[in-house]
Design a protein around this motif. Structure first.
Motif, PDB file in Angstrom:
ATOM      1  N   GLU A 470      39.321  34.171  58.869  1.00  0.00           N
ATOM      2  CA  GLU A 470      38.932  33.460  60.077  1.00  0.00           C
ATOM      3  C   GLU A 470      38.956  34.447  61.246  1.00  0.00           C
ATOM      4  OE1 GLU A 470      37.975  30.366  60.505  1.00  0.00           O
ATOM      5  OE2 GLU A 470      38.706  29.209  58.779  1.00  0.00           O
ATOM      6  N   VAL A 471      38.063  34.243  62.225  1.00  0.00           N
ATOM      7  CA  VAL A 471      38.018  35.111  63.396  1.00  0.00           C
ATOM      8  C   VAL A 471      37.996  34.273  64.664  1.00  0.00           C
ATOM      9  CG1 VAL A 471      36.857  37.012  62.207  1.00  0.00           C
ATOM     10  CG2 VAL A 471      35.498  35.255  63.374  1.00  0.00           C
ATOM     11  N   GLY A 472      38.361  34.880  65.765  1.00  0.00           N
ATOM     12  CA  GLY A 472      38.298  34.253  67.076  1.00  0.00           C
ATOM     13  C   GLY A 472      38.401  35.333  68.135  1.00  0.00           C
ATOM     14  N   TYR A 473      37.958  35.013  69.353  1.00  0.00           N
ATOM     15  CA  TYR A 473      38.019  36.035  70.396  1.00  0.00           C
ATOM     16  C   TYR A 473      38.087  35.418  71.782  1.00  0.00           C
ATOM     17  CZ  TYR A 473      32.909  35.300  70.998  1.00  0.00           C
ATOM     18  OH  TYR A 473      31.674  34.760  71.224  1.00  0.00           O
ATOM     19  N   LEU A 474      38.414  36.260  72.750  1.00  0.00           N
ATOM     20  CA  LEU A 474      38.290  35.958  74.170  1.00  0.00           C
ATOM     21  C   LEU A 474      37.388  37.013  74.797  1.00  0.00           C
ATOM     22  CD1 LEU A 474      41.928  35.030  75.284  1.00  0.00           C
ATOM     23  CD2 LEU A 474      39.980  33.470  75.076  1.00  0.00           C
ATOM     24  N   LEU A 538      38.131  40.730  72.997  1.00  0.00           N
ATOM     25  CA  LEU A 538      39.304  40.986  72.156  1.00  0.00           C
ATOM     26  C   LEU A 538      39.185  40.041  70.971  1.00  0.00           C
ATOM     27  CD1 LEU A 538      42.446  41.517  74.438  1.00  0.00           C
ATOM     28  CD2 LEU A 538      41.371  43.135  72.867  1.00  0.00           C
ATOM     29  N   ILE A 539      39.005  40.631  69.783  1.00  0.00           N
ATOM     30  CA  ILE A 539      38.706  39.867  68.569  1.00  0.00           C
ATOM     31  C   ILE A 539      39.911  39.898  67.631  1.00  0.00           C
ATOM     32  CG2 ILE A 539      37.127  39.615  66.615  1.00  0.00           C
ATOM     33  CD1 ILE A 539      35.115  41.335  68.255  1.00  0.00           C
ATOM     34  N   ALA A 540      40.388  38.737  67.261  1.00  0.00           N
ATOM     35  CA  ALA A 540      41.482  38.628  66.291  1.00  0.00           C
ATOM     36  C   ALA A 540      40.915  38.171  64.948  1.00  0.00           C
ATOM     37  CB  ALA A 540      42.542  37.647  66.770  1.00  0.00           C
ATOM     38  N   GLN A 587      46.511  37.353  94.492  1.00  0.00           N
ATOM     39  CA  GLN A 587      46.316  36.814  93.160  1.00  0.00           C
ATOM     40  C   GLN A 587      44.910  36.236  93.003  1.00  0.00           C
ATOM     41  OE1 GLN A 587      49.664  34.611  91.525  1.00  0.00           O
ATOM     42  NE2 GLN A 587      51.020  35.455  93.104  1.00  0.00           N
ATOM     43  N   THR A 588      44.483  36.106  91.747  1.00  0.00           N
ATOM     44  CA  THR A 588      43.100  35.748  91.452  1.00  0.00           C
ATOM     45  C   THR A 588      43.032  34.503  90.568  1.00  0.00           C
ATOM     46  OG1 THR A 588      42.935  36.981  89.372  1.00  0.00           O
ATOM     47  CG2 THR A 588      42.619  38.236  91.407  1.00  0.00           C
ATOM     48  N   ASN A 589      41.807  34.033  90.350  1.00  0.00           N
ATOM     49  CA  ASN A 589      41.570  32.934  89.400  1.00  0.00           C
ATOM     50  C   ASN A 589      40.845  33.434  88.154  1.00  0.00           C
ATOM     51  OD1 ASN A 589      39.051  33.492  90.410  1.00  0.00           O
ATOM     52  ND2 ASN A 589      38.453  31.347  90.729  1.00  0.00           N
ATOM     53  N   TYR A 590      41.039  34.707  87.827  1.00  0.00           N
ATOM     54  CA  TYR A 590      40.325  35.291  86.698  1.00  0.00           C
ATOM     55  C   TYR A 590      40.686  34.630  85.367  1.00  0.00           C
ATOM     56  CZ  TYR A 590      39.214  39.120  89.955  1.00  0.00           C
ATOM     57  OH  TYR A 590      38.777  39.866  91.021  1.00  0.00           O
ATOM     58  N   ASP A 591      41.900  34.087  85.273  1.00  0.00           N
ATOM     59  CA  ASP A 591      42.275  33.399  84.033  1.00  0.00           C
ATOM     60  C   ASP A 591      41.346  32.206  83.770  1.00  0.00           C
ATOM     61  OD1 ASP A 591      44.274  35.156  83.513  1.00  0.00           O
ATOM     62  OD2 ASP A 591      45.893  33.709  83.507  1.00  0.00           O
ATOM     63  N   GLU A 592      40.942  31.531  84.828  1.00  0.00           N
ATOM     64  CA  GLU A 592      40.018  30.412  84.656  1.00  0.00           C
ATOM     65  C   GLU A 592      38.677  30.899  84.113  1.00  0.00           C
ATOM     66  OE1 GLU A 592      39.661  28.145  88.232  1.00  0.00           O
ATOM     67  OE2 GLU A 592      41.830  28.027  88.541  1.00  0.00           O
ATOM     68  N   GLU A 593      38.215  32.039  84.576  1.00  0.00           N
ATOM     69  CA  GLU A 593      36.979  32.622  84.053  1.00  0.00           C
ATOM     70  C   GLU A 593      37.158  32.994  82.584  1.00  0.00           C
ATOM     71  OE1 GLU A 593      35.206  35.723  86.400  1.00  0.00           O
ATOM     72  OE2 GLU A 593      36.159  34.989  88.232  1.00  0.00           O
ATOM     73  N   LEU A 594      38.309  33.565  82.257  1.00  0.00           N
ATOM     74  CA  LEU A 594      38.584  33.969  80.876  1.00  0.00           C
ATOM     75  C   LEU A 594      38.538  32.778  79.932  1.00  0.00           C
ATOM     76  CD1 LEU A 594      39.602  36.217  78.880  1.00  0.00           C
ATOM     77  CD2 LEU A 594      41.920  35.538  79.517  1.00  0.00           C
ATOM     78  N   MET A 595      39.094  31.654  80.377  1.00  0.00           N
ATOM     79  CA  MET A 595      39.189  30.481  79.505  1.00  0.00           C
ATOM     80  C   MET A 595      37.822  29.879  79.167  1.00  0.00           C
ATOM     81  SD  MET A 595      42.254  30.060  78.607  1.00  0.00           S
ATOM     82  CE  MET A 595      42.203  28.387  77.996  1.00  0.00           C
ATOM     83  N   LYS A 596      36.822  30.195  79.940  1.00  0.00           N
ATOM     84  CA  LYS A 596      35.495  29.650  79.668  1.00  0.00           C
ATOM     85  C   LYS A 596      34.935  30.129  78.332  1.00  0.00           C
ATOM     86  CE  LYS A 596      34.275  29.155  84.572  1.00  0.00           C
ATOM     87  NZ  LYS A 596      33.398  29.619  85.680  1.00  0.00           N
TER      88      LYS A 596
END
Length: 675
Positions: A470-474, A538-540, A587-596
């Motif tokens: 199985e694979v997944g990424y961000l 980043l691929i796991a 501080q930023t809201n980059y985590d919200e962008e990442l979660m998309k």
């Protein structure tokens, strides 16, 4: 030819072949090595970075190992016959593997030649030469047919006699039929493999290994942190008598790479606080045990110095949170518990470290935590959690952030904990505490540490699958620096890696775990933070073993999906990172962008950045399938991260409508001790 020499204080020289030493020689006569009565178990990493354990195949009728070397004319000559042997007997449950004990061939060279020759069987890298040496191997292309009923060598010699006689195949057929092997030994003719440790001088030197000067320093450096009074290991290493008594077990756990419990591949990446044994240390310990574990002269510091695990390994905490105790039954399974308590902080503080103190380690598999903002539902599990407020798994009791980096804990709200308890045959009352360490009041770090996970809740593992992938990424929207990674699966998880795919499509492997061990959960901190350019993935990758050959598998006949309990599965790589242009003051809201990118990363199995119809999975996939054409706004045949965004907003809105209103009742706050 280069050798690395390790000299003890007594002048002992152990010669280890590293970085291009022992080559297979076509002319040198081998040092005589007898066939052992039993082939001892070993665990080795293959050229592809996977783990292979010999005794895993105890249910097979036979196991075949063929000595290998890159550039060998013998291997080139018999490659088609080896592939045919694998095709014929692999289908009958007989594993066919190659064993490279040259100590000079690289994984890349081995893989390249195997591809050119069409060889698809695992090629085990015996870099320390311990497996080949113990087997008595001497020549490249030499075949060992092993009987798993006794782990004895039923046949050793060439694969065949040049087409007139199928020596190895005949031996395999005899073992399958339960009959004696008629021809057990045939002289091998391939190039000689040089095993320096077989020389008389080397064997004599092993008798001179000093317990006091050579063994004790290794035990102190790599073992005592766990093997001490009050430590997480059951056996304190408190003197020669204890080490001598457990010497055979020490040899076995090192040969099978179970101890020390450091699962990352030494050939991939560099990490802080590396707990693995070096090749020199491995050979020193193994050869000392095989020499009879002599005491020799010199003091015994393990006996003279009392090693006791500290109550708090990072010192007295600034704040101690008492997690409510829980009575764990003797048997069965326990649903995850989610105790919630009021946040005791009356003013916000910057966290720099945390540690856990668990009194009943047998029953606590892990502790996770998260801040619950003021006004949010306290009893919604992890759905409203923010940043972590400490945690625990066996092997990862403490988390210390790099200097100048922290995470902010505001005042107010609540702290939620997820408790995973595992009964072990005795009813116990589990008590546990989390210690927090802050920057001084009024002081804040310059930088902010963030946490996120590459998770895949869509996993589906077929019954009896021996190596299901199985694979997944961000997808990282901004430049970042990756500090740590934690790999997490359950009983069927056997392998994981983490790969950075740059925007131009090139890749770099950051982390490789050839053998994932559910019993140990480590946080691997990179020696230097890894730059993650904006637009990188980043691929796991995880591989699961749902077969009967997995001794930890509760039931190979079941299809397995994502779930909290250990008999279910997870795909969960936790990351600690920071955004390059983020500071504590800005501080930023980059985590919200990442979660998309999260849901696309779960379903995009071919890693092309979008979800094709055939990649839709589960109930969510079934719901989207009839509306796929509508979601595919640019009509390129796939749903990318931008096209997924309105779908995610709709899912979030539906989830919010289904969520019950916050309740006014909650768990009582746990008692808190503060300094």
């Amino acid at each position: 030819m280069r050798r690395v020499v390790i000299a003890s204080a007594l002048g002992l020289a152990l010669s280890l072949s590293l970085g291009g030493a022992q080559a297979a020689s076509p002319t040198k006569a081998p040092v005589a090595a007898a066939t052992p009565a039993q082939v001892d178990n070993f665990r080795l990493v293959t050229a592809e970075g996977r783990s292979q354990d010999l005794y895993r195949y105890q249910d097979a009728k036979a196991v075949v190992l063929v000595m290998h070397a890159v550039g060998s004319p013998e291997i080139r000559k018999i490659a088609p016959a080896l592939s045919a042997l694998q095709a014929t007997y692999g289908a009958k449950g007989v594993p066919v593997m190659l064993l490279n004990s040259t100590a000079k061939d690289t994984r890349a060279a081995v893989q390249a030649e195997a591809k050119a020759l069409g060889l698809t069987m695992p090629i085990l890298m015996d870099d320390n030469q311990l497996a080949g040496d113990q087997m008595g191997a001497s020549h490249v292309s030499e075949v060992f047919v092993i009987d798993p009923r006794s782990w004895s060598v039923a046949y050793r010699g060439p694969l065949n006699d040049g087409g007139k006689g199928a020596y190895a195949a005949n031996a395999i057929e005899a073992l399958i039929a339960g009959k004696p092997v008629s021809l057990a030994r045939v002289p091998a003719k391939g190039a000689v493999i040089d095993f320096p440790d077989r020389s008389p001088a080397a064997k004599a030197s092993f008798q001179q290994i000093s317990y006091s000067r050579d063994i004790v320093p290794i035990i102190e450096q790599k073992c005592v942190a766990c093997h001490q009074e009050g430590g997480i290991a059951p056996i304190p290493f408190d003197g020669y008598a204890k080490i001598k008594g457990f010497a055979p077990m020490i040899r076995e756990t090192i040969r099978t790479d179970r101890m020390p419990p450091w699962d990352v591949d030494p050939k991939v990446g560099h990490f802080k606080d590396d707990k693995s044994l070096s090749p020199a240390q491995i050979k020193t310990l193994i050869r000392w045990v095989e020499a009879g574990a002599p005491r020799g002269e010199g003091p015994d510091r393990l006996a003279e110095v009392r090693h006791v695990a500290p109550e708090w390994p990072l010192g007295k905490p600034d704040l101690v949170i008492e997690i409510p105790p829980y009575k764990v039954p003797a048997s069965g399974y326990v649903d995850y518990q989610y105790p919630v308590m009021d946040n005791p902080l009356t003013e916000g503080r910057w966290l720099k470290a945390s540690t856990a103190r668990v009194q009943q380690r047998q029953v606590v598999h892990h502790i996770l935590s998260g801040l619950i903002p003021e006004g949010q539902d306290r009893l919604g599990g992890m759905s409203n959690w923010g940043g972590s407020v400490g945690g625990y798994t066996v092997g990862m009791e403490s988390v210390v952030m790099p200097k100048g980096i922290g995470s902010y804990i505001p005042a107010g709200g609540s702290i939620g904990y997820q408790m995973h308890y595992t009964p072990f045959g005795k009813e116990v009352l589990s008590t546990q505490q989390i210690g927090l360490y802050f920057y001084p009041k009024g002081e804040k770090p310059e930088l902010v540490m963030r946490e996120n996970t590459i998770a895949n809740v869509m996993i589906r593992i077929p019954p009896n699958a021996e190596a299901h992938k199985e694979v997944g990424y961000l997808l990282f929207p901004r430049d970042a620096l990756l500090h740590t990674a934690v790999v997490h699966a359950h009983y069927r998880g056997t392998y994981s890696n983490l790969v950075l795919r740059y925007p131009d499509g090139t890749e770099k492997q950051l982390l490789n775990v050839p053998r994932y061990d559910f019993n140990w959960q480590r946080m691997y901190e990179f020696a230097e933070p890894i730059p993650i350019p904006a637009g990188s993935k980043l691929i796991a990758t995880y591989i699961y073993d749902n077969s009967a050959r997995n001794p930890a598998n509760p039931d190979p006949s079941k299809e397995i999906t994502w779930g909290d309990q250990s008999f279910e599965e997870m795909f969960f790589t936790q990351l600690s990172y920071r955004w390059v242009d983020e500071t504590a003051a800005k501080q930023t809201n980059y985590d919200e962008e990442l979660m998309k990118s999260r849901m696309v990363g779960m379903m995009d199995s071919n890693l092309d950045g979008k979800i094709q119809p055939e990649e839709l999975r589960g109930g969510l996939g079934n719901a989207i399938r009839p509306r796929f054409a509508m979601a595919d706004a640019n009509k390129d045949g796939g749903i990318d991260v931008q096209e997924w965004e309105p779908i995610q907003k709709m899912l979030d809105a539906n989830s919010q409508r289904r969520r019950p209103a916050p309740t006014t009742t909650s768990n009582a706050p746990g008692p808190v001790a503060a300094r």
